[in-house]
Design an enzyme around this catalytic site. Sequence first.
Site, short mmCIF file in Angstrom:
data_model
loop_
_atom_site.label_atom_id
_atom_site.label_comp_id
_atom_site.label_asym_id
_atom_site.label_seq_id
_atom_site.Cartn_x
_atom_site.Cartn_y
_atom_site.Cartn_z
N HIS A 191 25.85 115.47 -2.03
CA HIS A 191 25.13 114.31 -1.50
C HIS A 191 25.04 113.27 -2.60
O HIS A 191 23.97 112.77 -2.95
CB HIS A 191 23.75 114.72 -1.00
CG HIS A 191 23.80 115.48 0.30
ND1 HIS A 191 23.88 114.85 1.53
CD2 HIS A 191 23.81 116.81 0.55
CE1 HIS A 191 23.93 115.77 2.49
NE2 HIS A 191 23.89 116.96 1.92
N HIS A 212 29.45 121.45 -0.25
CA HIS A 212 30.35 121.07 0.86
C HIS A 212 31.27 119.91 0.45
O HIS A 212 31.11 118.77 0.88
CB HIS A 212 29.62 120.79 2.17
CG HIS A 212 28.36 119.98 2.10
ND1 HIS A 212 28.28 118.73 1.52
CD2 HIS A 212 27.12 120.24 2.59
CE1 HIS A 212 27.06 118.26 1.64
NE2 HIS A 212 26.33 119.16 2.28
N ALA A 216 29.56 114.10 2.47
CA ALA A 216 28.43 113.47 1.78
C ALA A 216 28.76 113.09 0.34
O ALA A 216 27.97 113.30 -0.58
CB ALA A 216 27.19 114.36 1.83
N ASP A 270 26.67 126.17 6.17
CA ASP A 270 25.74 125.02 6.21
C ASP A 270 25.06 125.00 7.58
O ASP A 270 24.76 123.93 8.14
CB ASP A 270 26.47 123.71 5.94
CG ASP A 270 25.51 122.54 5.66
OD1 ASP A 270 24.33 122.80 5.37
OD2 ASP A 270 25.94 121.38 5.76
#
Length: 386
Positions: A191, A212, A216, A270
């Site tokens: 993120h 991930h 993001a 997730d």
Amino acid sequence: MVERTVLAGARVVLPTGVVEDGRVTVEGRRIAANESGERPALDFSGKGHWIVPGFVDMHVHGGGGASFSSGDPEEALTAIRTHRAHGTTTMLASTVTGDLDDLARQAAVLSELTEQGDLAGIHFEGPFISPHRCGAHQPELLRDPHPADVRKLVDAARGAARMMTLAPELAGGLESVRLLAEHGVIAAVGHTDSSYEATLEAVEAGATVATHLFNAMPSLLHRAPGPIAALLEDERVTVELINDGTHLHPAVLELAFARAGADRVAFITDAMGAAGMSDGMYPLGPMSVEVKDGVARIADGPTAGSIAGSTLTLDTAFKRAVTIDRLTAGQAVRALSATPARMLGVADRVGSLEPGKDADLVVLDASYDLVGVMRKGEWVVRPQVR
């Protein structure tokens, strides 16, 4: 006498390769050495079945209609049981951005479940993430990763903190990465709106996981490679991938595997509370999520429409890996079991089918559909042999 159970006649995926017509012997809670002449309790001969290690999920927020962010131990156990029934025998509980005091209270509950062996620890995802890449996290609750705040959450977890996702370009980011590394907590880059150079600094400071990857964070561009290139190229970094067909195009997943290899890829779910459930409305921390056709998106507010985690379970990720992504069973096992187990520091107990390790295993049929799950020598899903 400790009970011994022999499973035979399946393809068994070991660290050394696939054994055709293999055998796995379970003695109590552990995998035991095979002995010749023992009669199998379950014989899968001629059925094309597979036996693989129990799956290890480093990043999961909930399932079965329940969320780890609820602060309710019964909800947490519902999520744990849901993913166990889909083959995940070891998992972290991931939180969602929230007020620090609320996160500390959630950590207290999840640390108790870690102490009793239901969880492998806690993963804090937010609030120390970029407002430009917040995804499904509530923007007004985000904050810079000041080391004192980071330390507050680590302390609240009472030794159960295993990973924290943060954006290293924010004020205090690099200091917090160093703090986490010093306390034995995985610092994960995610993120983030970080540049290529700033991401390399974070890795030098001790970051070892990409949260991930591709999602993001800035896209990979030819003159601004950003965090993706930095995280893929460094051998010290393990990259998380969400293999659900929504978060990543198959070609992108293939690119990550080609660069990082199965020993540096950890498939994650997730997953939020809708994993294992039907379409509908579900909570994700303080937000509402609508699941339609199996895809979860924020229902309202400034981030409405953003993908909100997944509804994936790791048995589906395994099947997709070998049937769509053209990975071998051995590569899939490393990405779903061995590599995340190593990252979490539990590879001495789980992640492979070797004598002395926990008897955590998954039985798949010839179509790679799950038909059995064993955890610590006890059947969670008992396979039917006809």
